[in-house]
Scaffold this active site. Structure first.
Site, mmCIF file in Angstrom:
data_model
loop_
_atom_site.group_PDB
_atom_site.id
_atom_site.type_symbol
_atom_site.label_atom_id
_atom_site.label_comp_id
_atom_site.label_asym_id
_atom_site.label_seq_id
_atom_site.Cartn_x
_atom_site.Cartn_y
_atom_site.Cartn_z
ATOM 1 N N ASP A 194 16.386 45.588 38.977
ATOM 2 C CA ASP A 194 17.009 44.838 37.902
ATOM 3 C C ASP A 194 16.124 43.626 37.620
ATOM 4 O O ASP A 194 15.322 43.215 38.454
ATOM 5 C CB ASP A 194 18.432 44.413 38.309
ATOM 6 C CG ASP A 194 19.261 44.030 37.094
ATOM 7 O OD1 ASP A 194 20.465 43.784 37.252
ATOM 8 O OD2 ASP A 194 18.687 43.957 35.977
ATOM 9 N N ASP B 56 24.655 52.307 39.483
ATOM 10 C CA ASP B 56 24.435 51.541 40.711
ATOM 11 C C ASP B 56 25.667 50.685 40.940
ATOM 12 O O ASP B 56 26.285 50.221 39.952
ATOM 13 C CB ASP B 56 23.190 50.633 40.590
ATOM 14 C CG ASP B 56 23.556 49.291 39.963
ATOM 15 O OD1 ASP B 56 23.554 49.231 38.710
ATOM 16 O OD2 ASP B 56 23.883 48.340 40.706
HETATM 17 C C1 LIG Z 1 28.615 44.444 38.988
HETATM 18 N N1 LIG Z 1 28.556 44.621 37.565
HETATM 19 C C2 LIG Z 1 27.375 44.522 36.878
HETATM 20 N N2 LIG Z 1 27.325 44.486 35.547
HETATM 21 C C3 LIG Z 1 26.032 44.324 35.219
HETATM 22 C C4 LIG Z 1 25.436 44.133 33.975
HETATM 23 C C5 LIG Z 1 24.066 43.917 33.915
HETATM 24 C C6 LIG Z 1 23.288 43.892 35.094
HETATM 25 C C7 LIG Z 1 23.900 44.085 36.338
HETATM 26 C C8 LIG Z 1 25.267 44.291 36.392
HETATM 27 N N3 LIG Z 1 26.140 44.434 37.445
HETATM 28 N N4 LIG Z 1 21.966 43.612 35.010
HETATM 29 C C9 LIG Z 1 21.387 43.225 33.876
HETATM 30 N N5 LIG Z 1 20.077 42.864 33.831
HETATM 31 N N6 LIG Z 1 22.096 43.164 32.728
HETATM 32 C C10 LIG Z 1 23.410 43.694 32.625
#
Ligand SMILES: CNc1nc2cc3c(cc2[nH]1)N=C(N)NC3
Length: 376
Positions: free
Chosen positions: A93, A272
């Site tokens: 990420d 994930d």
């Molecule tokens: C635990 N929920 C969650 N929603 C997400 C939403 C995103 C994310 C990671 C997440 N984890 N990473 C991003 N870069 N953008 C959107």
């Protein structure tokens, strides 16, 4: 140049798909669940165990690894795969979400985000260019654009501003990624992230603009942040028709087994979530019979294993009574065993979904699976 990133859809059942993503470091069977390895470890698990229970790919986090041990240090140590003994694909990420959820004193501008580390208060700047540079230094096979994540509920004007900033950041990430050292050699991919909070028009605008930028795959972000499941599913249904059908669709941060089966039904290929690992460390078990809270005294004398039919040996052999004892005693082995049991169940569920789609019986599989959860 080695083989480029490819996604092959082998079968469909309604809007659900099963297939595989092929990368030089290996293939990913889809729909896929990615165990979360935030700080270069899937907590409480050896990587060889994570592989043995069926994971094809792990997730790492730019935010955590840039703070500690540092992206340049990981590169000096040969990259994330070598350092953590995971030679298979890794998705990272970009830090967009973690900066919002973890960092202190965040300041967003057109250029990027500045923030203070939640570890030691040190100040950092994360720009689209630096987010891609870090993921390249880590050696990530599937990278994420930097995006601005907003908390839900969110005023439309705020959601629109953040979504359009994320689109401009997507362009900058794409430009930087295309000249990243090692990109072609390792067949790397960059995914765009659809934002727009819970506003259908904003979600469609984001999906359409990102689709024109020709990413290797597309994530749906800004969900799994506490919104009701029906809102999440509505956003997936809103976005899907505006994403390229032939590219992988990744729903970030999701979710419970029920979230996953409903999202697979709607065309999501990748997931994930910290749920199976975090819940395992806190005594919660996911199984064919639904969730079990092994802290509960009703397990204290139960000699039965979690599931005699499981392919994962600890799920088949350790008694609920012993697991209850380990959890109540706060024993490290309890965290290890329950994390593996949960990850093994998630992988068993994904394998069942893939086979059901291939055999055009997804609705029946989901109905039977939900009956099993309800029966307990
Ligand atoms: C635990 N929920 C969650 N929603 C997400 C939403 C995103 C994310 C990671 C997440 N984890 N990473 C991003 N870069 N953008 C959107």
């Amino acid at each position: 140049m080695s083989a480029p990133f490819t996604f092959e859809i082998a079968a469909r059942d309604g809007t659900a798909r099963t297939g595989r993503i092929v990368l030089p470091r290996g293939e990913i069977r889809t729909p896929a669940f990615m165990p979360v390895g935030t700080a270069a470890t899937v907590k409480a698990m050896h990587t060889h165990e994570v592989r043995a229970l069926g994971a094809d790919i792990l997730l790492g986090n730019t935010y955590h690894l840039m703070l500690r041990p540092g992206a340049e240090r990981v590169a000096r140590l040969g990259g994330l795969h070598k350092m953590m003994h995971w030679p298979h694909p890794i998705l990272t990420d970009s830090g967009g979400f973690q900066v919002m959820s973890l960092a202190k004193l965040r300041k967003i501008s057109e250029k990027g985000v500045t923030f203070q580390s939640h570890i030691d208060g040190a100040r950092y700047e994360l720009t689209p260019e630096r987010a891609i540079e870090i993921q390249g230094l880590l050696g990530s096979d599937i990278q994420m654009q930097l995006d601005e994540c907003v908390r839900l509920p969110c005023p439309d004007v705020e959601a629109a501003r953040a979504m359009r900033l994320s689109l401009r950041w997507a362009e900058r990430c794409r430009k930087t990624f295309l000249v990243q050292p090692g990109r072609e050699e390792w067949g790397r991919a960059l995914f765009g992230i659809v934002q727009g909070a819970a506003d259908r028009a904003l979600r469609v605008e984001s999906a359409r603009e990102l689709s024109d930028m020709d990413f290797e795959g597309y994530s749906i972000g800004g969900l799994a942040v506490g919104e009701p499941q029906d809102v999440m599913l509505e956003m997936i249904e809103t976005v899907m028709p505006h994403l390229p059908d032939a590219k992988p669709h990744y729903l970030m941060g999701v979710g419970t087994p029920d979230d996953i089966v409903e999202a697979v039904r709607r065309g999501v290929d990748m997931f994930d979530c910290v749920m199976p690992t975090r819940a395992g460390r806190h005594g919660q078990v996911f199984s064919r019979f639904g969730k079990l809270n092994l802290k509960n005294a009703r397990h204290a004398d139960d000699p039965r294993p979690i599931d005699e039919a499981s392919a994962w040996e600890p799920t088949r052999t350790y008694s609920r009574a012993y697991l209850h004892h380990l959890v109540k005693s706060g024993e490290i082995l309890g965290m290890m065993l329950l994390t593996g049991i949960n990850l093994a169940y998630y992988q068993e569920l994904m394998a069942g979904l893939r086979l059901a789609i291939a055999e055009s019986r997804l609705d029946d599989f989901i109905a039977q699976t939900k009956e099993g959860w309800a029966r307990g």
